[in-house]
Design an enzyme around this catalytic site. Structure first.
Site, mmCIF file in Angstrom:
data_model
loop_
_atom_site.group_PDB
_atom_site.id
_atom_site.type_symbol
_atom_site.label_atom_id
_atom_site.label_comp_id
_atom_site.label_asym_id
_atom_site.label_seq_id
_atom_site.Cartn_x
_atom_site.Cartn_y
_atom_site.Cartn_z
ATOM 1 N N HIS A 79 -11.176 -4.427 9.072
ATOM 2 C CA HIS A 79 -11.714 -4.368 7.704
ATOM 3 C C HIS A 79 -13.063 -3.665 7.661
ATOM 4 O O HIS A 79 -13.857 -3.913 6.755
ATOM 5 C CB HIS A 79 -11.923 -5.772 7.133
ATOM 6 C CG HIS A 79 -10.680 -6.519 6.768
ATOM 7 N ND1 HIS A 79 -9.800 -7.019 7.691
ATOM 8 C CD2 HIS A 79 -10.176 -6.879 5.564
ATOM 9 C CE1 HIS A 79 -8.815 -7.653 7.072
ATOM 10 N NE2 HIS A 79 -9.023 -7.585 5.781
ATOM 11 N N GLU A 122 0.809 -1.222 0.000
ATOM 12 C CA GLU A 122 0.000 0.000 0.000
ATOM 13 C C GLU A 122 0.839 1.266 0.000
ATOM 14 O O GLU A 122 0.480 2.259 -0.641
ATOM 15 C CB GLU A 122 -0.964 0.013 1.191
ATOM 16 C CG GLU A 122 -2.111 -0.977 1.076
ATOM 17 C CD GLU A 122 -1.703 -2.418 1.390
ATOM 18 O OE1 GLU A 122 -0.585 -2.628 1.906
ATOM 19 O OE2 GLU A 122 -2.500 -3.327 1.119
HETATM 20 C C1 LIG Z 1 -2.448 -4.530 4.360
HETATM 21 C C2 LIG Z 1 -3.410 -5.403 3.660
HETATM 22 N N1 LIG Z 1 -3.534 -5.299 2.327
HETATM 23 C C3 LIG Z 1 -4.415 -6.076 1.665
HETATM 24 C C4 LIG Z 1 -5.182 -6.980 2.334
HETATM 25 C C5 LIG Z 1 -6.200 -7.836 1.610
HETATM 26 N N2 LIG Z 1 -5.724 -9.210 1.520
HETATM 27 C C6 LIG Z 1 -6.087 -10.142 2.421
HETATM 28 S S1 LIG Z 1 -5.317 -11.580 2.177
HETATM 29 C C7 LIG Z 1 -4.496 -10.998 0.842
HETATM 30 C C8 LIG Z 1 -3.538 -11.872 0.105
HETATM 31 C C9 LIG Z 1 -2.351 -12.183 0.936
HETATM 32 O O1 LIG Z 1 -1.455 -12.933 0.208
HETATM 33 P P1 LIG Z 1 -0.349 -13.807 0.929
HETATM 34 O O2 LIG Z 1 0.428 -12.968 1.870
HETATM 35 O O3 LIG Z 1 0.407 -14.506 -0.127
HETATM 36 O O4 LIG Z 1 -1.204 -14.823 1.802
HETATM 37 P P2 LIG Z 1 -2.257 -15.910 1.294
HETATM 38 O O5 LIG Z 1 -3.580 -15.250 1.277
HETATM 39 O O6 LIG Z 1 -1.834 -16.398 -0.033
HETATM 40 O O7 LIG Z 1 -2.211 -16.977 2.335
HETATM 41 C C10 LIG Z 1 -4.839 -9.680 0.591
HETATM 42 C C11 LIG Z 1 -4.317 -8.864 -0.515
HETATM 43 C C12 LIG Z 1 -5.033 -7.050 3.731
HETATM 44 N N3 LIG Z 1 -5.783 -7.867 4.474
HETATM 45 N N4 LIG Z 1 -4.127 -6.271 4.371
#
Ligand SMILES: Cc1ncc(C[n+]2csc(CCOP(=O)(O)OP(=O)(O)O)c2C)c(N)n1
Ligand SMILES: [Mg+2]
Lengths: 334, 320
Positions: free
Chosen positions: A135, A66
């Site tokens: 959220h 972000e």
């Molecule tokens: C700071 C932030 N940005 C975006 C999100 C939305 N979001 C939730 S899970 C996710 C994907 C995360 O990817 P990863 O770290 O690879 O974990 P995975 O979900 O694949 O286990 C996103 C973008 C969030 N919760 N927090």
């Protein structure tokens, strides 16, 4: 005002997309960046199809970064692009706050008027999802404390389209707050591609003479429902939607309070330090103060993080009946 | 290859089954609308959470991700209280106020799941600083996803942890996607463990579907951190069988890819090992599976029967 001929019923979410799409067709400098906005179409499906139309050069899927999204948008805006960026949830704007608050918001002034930062930060906000404390926040008051930012929030599909277009055409950083609970709501939207909603102009959504309610976001509809109910009892509520939360056009609110002598201000965000307090203070400072027949009432979110359980969640933000009782209270009918 | 005791293997098989049944139960509850809040499932990725949890010593700490159910089960959290929290009940870990994204048991060293991607990196630095300060000899296990390593907090935490030699093992569950974005589109390296070099932190890449390798590398990494030598960055390649969230159309990946990974199902691999090495008889395996399954059925019953939080408690716990 522009001429509005053709209207189409659509969802709030789709109206934002339509507005963005029209502006991207109109101006090649408009780009769109965010997490999972491309093929996936955004966490809320808002940008479905935009990648196909505009390609990867203009619809940019970013890493989960972000600070980089907002910083890149500021830098790109400073040098001639007009970025629109999406935080997946408004809560994550806190990770981009440095670029927004310390950089983007101040550049025009700090650089003596030589620079401009025309960017739009789209911020899906608020409760209703059962998404919990990180959220579901409504952080508009944070943003309304930063001179140089504009903060807007549309409450209907038509406003959503008109306002996103105005935000993109504006030469300042505009924080565009989208209550997630409104995404699926429907309404008539002008198809005219020059239809915009003026930033910095407060709207009177419903005229009345007994009590003034200032409400925006999800609470506008709840206030309107309460007003319809109260009408049956012969109470005429005037409902005002500031649309632009910062800098706010106070004149219509002042005039309304002079007429009704009673004011309710409402938002989902916590009461303390909220935008409602600012409106109340400005009324207290204005000529409307002498016309008040009752104390100003703030109907706001409780001063508490948003709880997960849906029942608890609904209990911390104002509901339709809170408006009804608030009006009774100001009219001494309880 | 390392040899694991029968006792560890028993616990591992039981917990891996528990984790799988837990996710399947939640899937079912989501489908039936009994849960309609935000939940992320880790089906297919259970080994990293469960096995590394078993490699911890008593008193070690853990910071979990948004996809944390298997991590929680590995750490030893109570599935009843977890399930109750998912249903937003008063008996849940957070009294129904946190939900899946915020399951925590802080007094017992579980400093919480996190709704902020990358939120756990710097918190783990703090938790590790406490261990160092109090000379507890305990280590912090910090889970994160591949996508999370693109947050600025990753950089700041790695650097700080390295310079201060903090006792942390960062375990990156690289499931090849951050939400819908494939890793090739969000970073320009193949192995996230390479990032350790920039901070002079040992970086290791392992197969996240192989319980033996996870157990081996995690035990060694925890020992390294515990010895005061500083943090370790472990990357486990794994895969989630389910969608990112419950309304994920999964347009970003092919069914062939999913099938390929399903062949490496970590639960199946563990079972196969136990069968081939005759650690347990078929009957014993069945019993373990049955017990794991019934523990989850009981958890669901417990959660369903628990009371909703009393509305008057909503303002409690804002301040300590
Ligand atoms: C700071 C932030 N940005 C975006 C999100 C939305 N979001 C939730 S899970 C996710 C994907 C995360 O990817 P990863 O770290 O690879 O974990 P995975 O979900 O694949 O286990 C996103 C973008 C969030 N919760 N927090
Ligand atoms: Mg991932």
């Amino acid at each position: 005002m522009m001429e509005i001929n053709e209207m189409k019923k659509m969802k709030y979410r789709d109206a934002i997309r339509l507005g963005m799409t029209e502006e991207m067709r109109r101006d090649d400098a408009v780009i769109f960046l965010g997490e999972d906005i491309g093929r996936y179409g955004g966490a809320f499906g808002l940008s479905a199809g935009m990648l196909d139309e505009f390609g990867e050069e203009r619809v940019l899927d970013t890493p989960i970064s972000e600070a980089a999204i907002v910083g890149t948008a500021v830098g790109a805006a400073l040098t001639g692009l007009r970025p629109v960026c999406e935080m997946m949830h408004m809560d994550f704007v806190t990770l981009g706050m440095d670029a927004l608050v310390n950089q983007g918001a101040k550049m025009h002034y700090m650089f003596g008027g030589q620079a401009q930062v025309p960017l739009v930060l789209r911020l899906p906000a608020g409760t209703g999802d059962g998404a919990g404390a990180q959220h579901s926040q409504s952080l508009e008051a944070w943003l309304c404390h930063v001179p140089g930012l504009k903060v807007v929030t549309p409450s209907t599909p038509a406003q959503a389209k008109g306002l996103i277009k105005a935000a993109i055409r504006d030469n300042n950083p505009v924080c565009f707050i989208e209550p997630k609970a409104l995404y699926q709501t429907e309404g008539l939207v002008p198809l005219d591609d020059d239809y915009t909603i003026e930033i910095g102009k407060t709207l009177i959504e419903r005229p009345g003479k007994d009590v003034t309610i200032v409400a925006y976001g999800t609470l506008l509809a709840k206030a309107m429902e309460a007003a319809a109910f109260l009408e049956e009892e012969g109470i005429e509520v005037e409902i005002i939607n500031p649309v632009t939360l910062y800098p706010m056009d106070m004149q219509p609110i002042v005039e309304s309070v002079i007429k009704t002598g009673r004011l309710i201000v409402a938002h989902e965000a916590p009461k303390t330090g909220g935008v409602g307090g600012e409106i109340a203070a400005r009324i207290a400072e204005s000529e409307a103060f002498d016309y008040l027949n009752a104390p100003i009432l703030r109907l706001c979110g409780m001063d508490v993080p948003i709880p997960y359980s849906k029942e608890l969640e609904a209990s911390v933000v104002p509901q339709r009946n809170d408006f009804v009782h608030g009006v009774y209270r100001l009219l001494n009918r309880e | 290859m390392i040899e694991l005791s029968e006792e560890i293997l028993l616990r591992m098989y039981y917990k891996m089954n528990q984790a799988r049944f837990f996710e399947e139960k939640v899937e079912d509850l989501l489908k039936r609308g009994i849960i309609d809040e935000t939940v992320y499932l880790s089906k297919g990725e259970e080994a990293t959470g469960v096995v590394s949890g078993l490699a911890l010593e008593k008193g070690d700490l853990v910071s979990m991700t948004h996809r944390g159910h298997a991590q929680a089960i590995g750490f030893g959290l109570d599935v009843n209280l977890m399930m109750a929290e998912l249903l937003g009940k008063s008996t849940g870990y957070c009294k129904g106020k946190g939900g899946s994204l915020h399951i925590a048991d802080v007094l017992n060293g579980n400093i919480g799941a996190n709704g902020i991607v990358g939120g756990g990196f710097t918190l783990s630095c703090g938790a590790a600083l406490t261990q160092k300060h109090k000379k507890t000899g305990q280590v912090v296990l910090c889970f994160a996803g591949d996508g999370a390593t693109n947050e600025g907090s990753f950089h700041e935490a790695m650097n700080l942890a390295s310079v201060w030699k903090l006792p942390i093992v960062f375990l990156i569950e690289n499931n090849l996607y951050g939400m819908s974005t494939p890793i090739a589109k969000h970073m320009n390296i193949e192995n996230i463990s390479d990032r350790g070099a920039g901070y002079n932190i040992p970086g290791l890449t392992i197969d996240g579907t192989d319980f033996l390798e996870i157990y081996d590398v995690m035990t060694k990494s925890l020992r390294y951190a515990r010895a005061g030598r500083g943090p370790v960055l472990v990357e486990a390649k794994t895969y989630r069988f389910c969608g990112h969230s419950s309304d994920d159309p999964q347009v970003y990946r092919s069914t062939e890819e999913v099938q390929q990974w399903q062949e490496k199902d970590p639960l199946f691999r563990l079972k196969k090992y136990l069968q081939e090495n005759r650690v347990f008889t078929g009957k014993q395996l069945e019993t373990i599976e049955g017990e794991a399954k019934s523990s989850i059925e009981q958890a669901a019953e417990f959660a369903l029967e628990s009371l909703e939080p009393d509305i008057t408690t909503v303002l409690e716990d804002v301040y300590a």
